[in-house]
Design an enzyme around this catalytic site. Sequence first.
Site, short mmCIF file in Angstrom:
data_model
loop_
_atom_site.label_atom_id
_atom_site.label_comp_id
_atom_site.label_asym_id
_atom_site.label_seq_id
_atom_site.Cartn_x
_atom_site.Cartn_y
_atom_site.Cartn_z
N ASP A 96 0.83 -1.21 0.00
CA ASP A 96 0.00 0.00 0.00
C ASP A 96 0.86 1.26 0.00
O ASP A 96 2.09 1.19 0.14
CB ASP A 96 -0.96 -0.01 1.20
CG ASP A 96 -0.29 -0.44 2.50
OD1 ASP A 96 0.95 -0.47 2.56
OD2 ASP A 96 -1.01 -0.75 3.47
N ASP A 102 -7.76 -2.64 14.16
CA ASP A 102 -9.16 -2.86 13.76
C ASP A 102 -9.30 -4.04 12.79
O ASP A 102 -10.32 -4.20 12.15
CB ASP A 102 -9.74 -1.58 13.15
CG ASP A 102 -9.01 -1.14 11.88
OD1 ASP A 102 -8.04 -1.82 11.46
OD2 ASP A 102 -9.40 -0.10 11.31
N HIS A 108 -7.50 -4.55 10.04
CA HIS A 108 -7.21 -4.31 8.62
C HIS A 108 -5.95 -5.05 8.17
O HIS A 108 -5.04 -5.30 8.95
CB HIS A 108 -7.15 -2.81 8.29
CG HIS A 108 -5.97 -2.05 8.80
ND1 HIS A 108 -6.08 -0.90 9.54
CD2 HIS A 108 -4.64 -2.24 8.65
CE1 HIS A 108 -4.88 -0.43 9.82
NE2 HIS A 108 -3.99 -1.23 9.29
N GLU A 148 -9.68 -1.49 5.27
CA GLU A 148 -10.34 -1.21 6.54
C GLU A 148 -11.62 -2.03 6.69
O GLU A 148 -12.11 -2.60 5.70
CB GLU A 148 -10.68 0.29 6.61
CG GLU A 148 -9.47 1.21 6.54
CD GLU A 148 -8.69 1.26 7.86
OE1 GLU A 148 -8.78 0.31 8.66
OE2 GLU A 148 -7.99 2.26 8.08
#
Length: 260
Positions: free
Chosen positions: A66, A135, A137, A142
């Site tokens: 990313d 979280d 991801h 996400e």
Amino acid sequence: MEVVITTPAECARLAADAVERLLRDKPDAVLGLATGSSPLALYEELVRRHEAGRVSFARARAFLLDEYVGLPADHPERYAAVIDRELASRVDFAPGAVRAPDGAAADIPAACAAYEAEIRAAGGVDLQVLGIGTDGHLAFNEPGSSLASRTRIKTLAEQTRLDNARFFGGDAEAVPRHVLTQGLGTIMEARHLVLLASGRAKAEAVHRMVEGAVSAMWPASVLQLHPHVTVLLDDAAAGRLQLADHFRETWSRKPEWQGL
Ligand code: GLP
């Protein structure tokens, strides 16, 4: 999914063993690289082994997961710059062999499609290094991300911007809102996934990934559908696993010849 619970140093060593073995068997292998703090000890270990003459990246290629959108070309927190600092410039990758999505592209959808095409043309990723967000991801997919997604632009969750503020002088406002990320569908095509996680902050996400329902709410849970995943955890990150004792027992009795 193979879950190994051990010390952070041993996690790094085991992941480095997998990379070293791959590059020995296939010198022109394609690596998938992650940024964040989780793989740092692995990269240090790979640099050490490279300096000791045990591993060469001269014919290998690598793709980052990313990249932030909109950071200036000389910004030190661009993931392309980060991976160069932490690994690429310290080993013997050929010039241009380490690729990242182009977060500065004028035509973002075209840049994402080109990145997917580049990975495909390289023959796909042999070994993908992964971390996991608090979280759940993976890369920057996400909660709510399609489990079939491909490389695309995403908006970061508030939690991720808070988590990543430490790389931007503690200022969450300085963390870009947009990123380009390989999709979960892209990541799932890598042949071997090696995920590293440490610390209590990751325990819930690790539990949901390994033992929860497969759900876009916990994107890493998609790894349950992959045939070759190695999850390397320290005790704290494994702290919420119901099957922790079973995983420890399984690892302690694993036949030598099996490898990761
Ligand atoms: C970051 C990256 C992910 C990484 C995750 C965890 O934002 N995009 O690839 O795995 O969040 O980061 P860390 O390893 O620093 O906890």
